[in-house]
Scaffold this active site. Structure first.
Site, PDB file in Angstrom:
ATOM      1  N   THR A  52       0.815  -1.212   0.000  1.00 14.72           N
ATOM      2  CA  THR A  52       0.000   0.000   0.000  1.00 14.72           C
ATOM      3  C   THR A  52       0.846   1.260   0.000  1.00 14.72           C
ATOM      4  O   THR A  52       0.481   2.259  -0.629  1.00 14.72           O
ATOM      5  CB  THR A  52      -0.940   0.001   1.221  1.00 14.72           C
ATOM      6  OG1 THR A  52      -1.768  -1.148   1.178  1.00 14.72           O
ATOM      7  CG2 THR A  52      -1.814   1.237   1.248  1.00 14.72           C
ATOM      8  N   SER A 100       1.692  -7.541  -0.185  1.00 16.87           N
ATOM      9  CA  SER A 100       2.501  -8.387   0.695  1.00 16.87           C
ATOM     10  C   SER A 100       2.038  -9.838   0.707  1.00 16.87           C
ATOM     11  O   SER A 100       2.837 -10.758   0.881  1.00 16.87           O
ATOM     12  CB  SER A 100       2.496  -7.828   2.119  1.00 16.87           C
ATOM     13  OG  SER A 100       1.180  -7.828   2.663  1.00 16.87           O
ATOM     14  N   THR A 131       0.941  -4.136   4.728  1.00 20.71           N
ATOM     15  CA  THR A 131       0.691  -4.450   6.128  1.00 20.71           C
ATOM     16  C   THR A 131       0.030  -5.803   6.358  1.00 20.71           C
ATOM     17  O   THR A 131       0.031  -6.314   7.473  1.00 20.71           O
ATOM     18  CB  THR A 131      -0.191  -3.365   6.774  1.00 20.71           C
ATOM     19  OG1 THR A 131      -1.431  -3.281   6.054  1.00 20.71           O
ATOM     20  CG2 THR A 131       0.507  -2.014   6.770  1.00 20.71           C
TER      21      THR A 131
END
Length: 375
Positions: A52, A100, A131
């Site tokens: 992000t 991720s 995250t």
């Protein structure tokens, strides 16, 4: 002629006063005065993996609608110039440009090797990532990076291009923390939302809030408030900082092939959970299983023959806080280590040994490290 000498903030104040009297730009003067000499600036490498923080929103208010990894790392660092350049000499490496959750354990293997390679010349490393699995990547680095130099993992909950993005301050603070050298021998830490968190302790708690990354059991290591870094505690491994052979874990990836990493999976537990998924995973060739919570009777029944055939089983807590201490037979307790992190530790342990006693010992030393009691 007498030379006036100032240090730190006093130098900046003095220059502001002198430049203001001359009608100059006080803010620019302060930045120039407070910047360290080039020779004094540490070298910090920022390794980007996408996520992000490097995302491009559909509009300036697309806080949750965006393409992750759309911006190269050099652009993120460039946006923060000249301020970030006053903190450190920053170089960038793009490892990847994905969310991720798209990275594999083999990718993690390569990333750890890259971090260590970069730290042969750099004074510290910052790794940017999404995250969703940040806590896993950070813990993997914590277990596998051989250098004691600072490694700081950061990211964002909002893409770089939206108003109010947390990406720029998170990246700046991560570089500031890394450049300070204050977390040397801490292993990997997470820098997010002004808080410094131990890789082992941190977990994501919200899919939308900026303060998503927390350490519910132990709290943060400290904070970054503008230029002030406050450290309140340290991971237990710092006690071995002057003994590298003890500080480093046994999980040297130079001796572990990325192509032969064992397969370890997490099995979530719930009321009356079926045992067939356990059997299916064992039939698929897993060498380790982590139960997230207390197995149901059917899950435990399916796990019994698996353990008899050599599959290592770990029991972890599925709740936000608390721990698993007492387990039956050969089942290894993870105490308060999160299931997704217990999986990584078990995977690395099984890559080194098939001795259950050794795996259990490594869980006690690296999964649930404690400071030695005093007195």
């Amino acid at each position: 002629m007498t030379k006036m000498r100032f240090s730190g903030a006093l130098a900046g104040v003095a220059v502001i006063a002198m430049v203001a009297l001359a009608g100059g730009d006080a803010a620019s003067a302060y930045r120039a005065a407070s910047a360290p000499e080039p020779a004094d600036r540490p070298d910090v490498v920022v390794i980007g993996t996408g996520g992000t923080i490097a995302g491009i929103g559909e509009s300036r208010v697309s806080f949750q609608s965006y393409q992750p990894g759309g911006l190269p790392t050099r652009d993120l660092v460039g946006f923060l110039q000249p301020e970030i350049g006053q903190v450190a000499d920053v170089s960038t490496v793009d490892f990847g440009a994905k969310g991720s959750g798209e990275y594999t354990i083999a990718d993690y293997h390569d990333l750890s090797r890259l971090v260590d390679e970069q730290l042969k010349r750099a004074d510290a490393a910052v790794v940017t990532t999404g995250t969703q699995t940040m806590e896993e990547l950070a813990y993997w680095l914590d277990l596998t990076v051989r250098s004691p130099k600072p490694v700081v993992v950061t990211g964002a909950m909002r893409p770089w291009t939206v108003v109010g993005s947390d990406g720029p301050p998170n990246l700046y603070n991560a570089v500031l923390l890394a450049a300070s050298g204050r977390t040397r021998c801490f292993g990997s830490v997470i820098m997010l939302n002004d808080e410094i968190l131990a890789a082992r302790d941190a977990t994501k708690t919200s899919t939308t809030r900026l303060d998503t990354m927390r350490s519910p059991e132990f709290g943060s290591l400290g904070t970054v408030d503008e230029q002030r870094i406050r450290l309140l505690r340290a991971p237990a491994r710092v006690r071995d900082c002057d003994r590298p052979q003890h500080w480093r874990t046994p999980f040297d990836l130079a001796t572990i092939s990325r192509e032969r990493l064992p397969r370890v999976e997490v099995v979530y537990t719930y009321a009356d959970a079926a045992g067939e998924p356990v059997t299916a995973l064992v039939d698929a060739g897993v060498t380790g299983l982590v139960f997230a919570g207390t197995p149901s009777p059917r899950q435990f029944e399916a796990a019994m023959p698996a353990m008899a055939s050599g599959v290592t089983v770990v029991a972890a807590n599925r709740n936000v806080t608390g721990a698993v201490y007492d387990t039956p037979g050969a089942v290894i307790p993870a105490e308060e280590l999160r299931p997704q992190k217990a999986r990584l530790l078990l995977l690395l342990a099984l890559a080194r040994t098939d001795d259950p006693a050794q795996v259990r010992a490594w869980f006690q030393r690296y999964g649930v490290p404690e400071f030695d009691p005093v007195g």
